[in-house]
Write an enzyme that holds these catalytic residues in place. Structure first.
Site, PDB file in Angstrom:
ATOM      1  N   HIS A  91       0.787  -1.231   0.000  1.00 14.62           N
ATOM      2  CA  HIS A  91       0.000   0.000   0.000  1.00 14.62           C
ATOM      3  C   HIS A  91       0.821   1.283   0.000  1.00 14.62           C
ATOM      4  CE1 HIS A  91      -3.540   2.283   0.357  1.00 14.62           C
ATOM      5  NE2 HIS A  91      -4.109   1.710   1.386  1.00 14.62           N
TER       6      HIS A  91
ATOM      7  N   SER B 191     -12.853   3.024   5.388  1.00 10.07           N
ATOM      8  CA  SER B 191     -12.605   3.651   4.085  1.00 10.07           C
ATOM      9  C   SER B 191     -13.763   3.353   3.149  1.00 10.07           C
ATOM     10  CB  SER B 191     -11.324   3.104   3.438  1.00 10.07           C
ATOM     11  OG  SER B 191     -10.172   3.610   4.056  1.00 10.07           O
TER      12      SER B 191
END
Length: 645
Positions: A328, A544
């Site tokens: 990520h 998220s």
């Protein structure tokens, strides 16, 4: 520095100049910090914190000195927070990448007739990857623009240029994000993982790019080679699933041998990794597919058929379980979504080009990466396998489709779907725990040069007032009062979102002040050792929004041992949630949280229906659909996280 390449990318589609991330006013951040924490800590602790914050912000005090130094840093850099944020969020973290850091995107279930059918899919997928990478290298990707509240603002495209040319190198105390030159001839190959073996698939042979049929031919060769048990190598991919310090130590042992050193160098410079998985033997549902993407099912299944340090790993299972798992640190979820949606549309809209292949004799046999092992290395592999297996057993995943309504119903209420869902998450958590906790929702700051994300602190005092109204039977509040509190919560969430995406959130600013103090070798200011600050960075609820326009979904793990990871994907007529927690915590249970979320969403719908109309005084601010957490997936913004997992 952990990352290089500071100049803005140049190209005919990117002639704009983005502003720098602002440094918020010190008093504004300190006041907002107190406001965010007042209702989350006990009154006695809050008063102690308030005194510490007031002292920190006094004229001529420590806060003003650090603020001045931060402003000087801003003047001298493209983005004052980028390196601080990257190190704090990712490179300093010591937890294993699977579950704890790497998110996954789960593709629609494929119905392959046989292994060759899955290899055709894989060859077509890699063809799409090469087409997308060419668009990146030639700088012809259309520039992204902000939507909603500040629509039309161009967004930084730099994250796209790190999809395929980066690598996370493990370190003893801090990892390094290595960036290879875009379009380098060194990157004209991919690594194919099959049966825990790793092979080099050259994409350019005799200065000619391989066609799709050629790629299929090479994949078939690789599968056949992987089945040869006499040449099988140990499952070295397991080492990348371990804690970062453990992997760094193991890598030091490996590179003492030139064979291992060369194999590692080849993997580290590849374009991407393609993982050809065997059938998992698991019942193929949304939850099981998500688990296989996140951790491969452990060393007994596909957990070793991975190389977790590489940002883009595409997984094609013989049983139709497909997707991607990503390291990520180079990019956010919205960039991953853009890439994978392009690939899914390529797969369905561009016919497979299985024409005449290059003569098999003209294609070199793919190289199997070789490893030299010792009893010590065998012991390291065994230890990594055991730690991965513990992580696999501990993860509690529940992928849930809420089908009662979707974002269209929410929009009809003139509410932001994201703000509405965030309030619903607070209601679910309160119903399960009788309190609210510091909540992380990623907010994109890509409207600034090299912008990544800041945090939307969703556990607002207005959200607390609303969830209490919905759960306290003694209060006996009217529906109109509950509706007013819902609007207050929606507006508070929307307003904080705007603050965060315009670079004025508190988390990056406080991080910058803390890091400046460390650089000045000051004694850590009390504001950063205070119990409230520690609690403010324990994100028990990490969330998220990752919206997609095609059928797929994102998932990731919790960021603390007693927390939840909640990724959601609002669609027109349903809402998809991927909720994770750890079985080892007595405070969490994904199924219980999902049940509370379902109940809350139904109650919120019923409340909206009962209301004659939205409160006219409150509706305008919340009715504007805001670009909110389009940096989706970033989850770990503090070195103060627990590391017990």
């Amino acid at each position: 520095m952990p990352i290089l390449e500071r100049e803005p990318p140049k190209g005919r589609r990117e002639s704009y100049v983005l502003p720098k991330v602002p440094v918020p006013p010190l008093k504004q951040t300190l006041d907002m910090y107190l406001s965010c924490m007042k209702h989350l800590v006990k009154e006695e602790q809050y008063q102690k914190t308030k005194a510490i914050v007031v002292k920190f912000g006094e004229p001529g005090g420590t806060g003003e000195l650090l603020q001045k130094k931060l402003l000087e840093r801003s003047d001298k850099t493209y983005n004052w927070v980028y390196d601080y944020w990257l190190e704090d969020m990712y490179l300093n973290q010591r937890l294993a990448l699977p579950v704890n850091s790497n998110p996954a995107m789960v593709f629609p279930k494929q119905n392959f007739k046989d292994r060759k059918d899955s290899l055709r899919f894989a060859a077509h997928l890699i063809t799409g990857v090469l087409e997308y990478k060419e668009r990146i290298d030639t700088r012809v990707l259309p520039v992204d623009f902000a939507r909603g509240q500040l629509a039309g603002t161009p967004l930084c495209m730099k994250q796209y240029y790190r999809l395929f040319n980066t690598y996370r190198l493990p370190g003893h105390k801090r990892d390094t994000l290595v960036i290879h030159k875009p379009g380098s001839t060194e990157q004209e190959y991919i690594i194919v993982a099959c049966k825990n073996q790793f092979f080099v698939l050259d994409l350019v042979v005799n200065k000619k790019k391989l066609k799709e049929m050629d790629i299929l031919t090479q994949l078939e060769k690789i599968v056949k080679m992987a089945e040869n048990s006499e040449e099988r190598q140990p499952p070295f991919g397991l080492l990348t699933s371990d804690g970062r310090t453990e992997w760094a130590q193991a890598r030091e042992v490996l590179i003492k041998d030139s064979v291992n050193r060369e194999s590692l160098a080849v993997i580290e410079k590849c374009l991407c990794v393609l993982c050809l998985d065997n059938p998992s033997g698991m019942e193929v549902g949304d939850t099981s597919r998500a688990l296989l993407m996140l951790h491969g099912g452990g060393h007994e299944k596909m957990g070793a058929n991975r190389w977790y340090d590489k940002p883009m790993q595409f997984i094609v299972g013989e049983d139709g379980v497909c997707g991607t798992v990503c390291e990520h640190s180079p990019f956010e979820g919205i960039v991953l979504v853009a890439c994978t949606e392009y690939l899914m549309k390529f797969m369905t809209g561009s016919p497979s080009k299985m024409g005449r292949a290059t003569s098999v004799s003209e294609l070199p046999t793919p190289a199997r990466l070789l490893w030299k092992t010792t009893p010590h290395i065998q012991g390291l592999l065994k230890a990594s396998a055991e730690r991965l297996q513990r992580l696999v057993r501990d993860l509690d995943m529940d992928v849930h489709k809420f089908e009662v309504y979707g974002k269209e119903f929410i929009k009809k209420q003139k509410m932001s779907p994201d703000a509405y869902i965030q309030v619903a998450l607070q209601l679910a958590f309160y119903r399960c725990n009788g309190r609210l906790v510091s909540t992380y929702e990623s907010a994109s700051i890509r409207r600034f040069h090299e912008g990544r994300v800041d945090n939307i602190r969703s556990a607002t005092s207005e959200a607390l007032a609303f969830v209490k109204a919905m759960t306290d039977e003694k209060a006996s509040l009217s529906d109109s009062e509950k509706m007013k509190r819902l609007w207050d919560a929606i507006n508070a969430q929307t307003n904080y979102t705007i603050t965060a995406i315009t670079g004025l959130g508190i988390d990056n600013h406080l991080l910058g002040l803390r890091e400046i103090a460390q650089e000045l070798k000051m004694e850590t200011p009390e504001i950063f050792t205070d119990e409230t600050y520690v609690a403010s960075n324990q994100f028990i609820l990490s969330t998220s929004q990752v919206p997609t326009t095609v059928e797929m979904f994102c998932c990731y793990g919790p960021v603390v041992p007693n927390g939840y990871g909640c990724c959601y994907n609002p669609q027109s007529d349903h809402l998809l949630f991927s909720v994770t927690s750890f079985h080892g915590s007595t405070e969490t249970c994904s199924a219980v949280f999902i049940k509370a979320l379902d109940e809350g969403l139904v109650e919120m719908r019923d409340l909206c229906r009962k209301s004659n109309k939205p409160q006219s005084s409150a509706a305008p601010a919340a009715s504007k659909v805001v670009e909110n957490n389009q940096g989706a997936g970033s989850k770990l913004p503090s070195t103060l996280q627990k590391t017990g997992k």
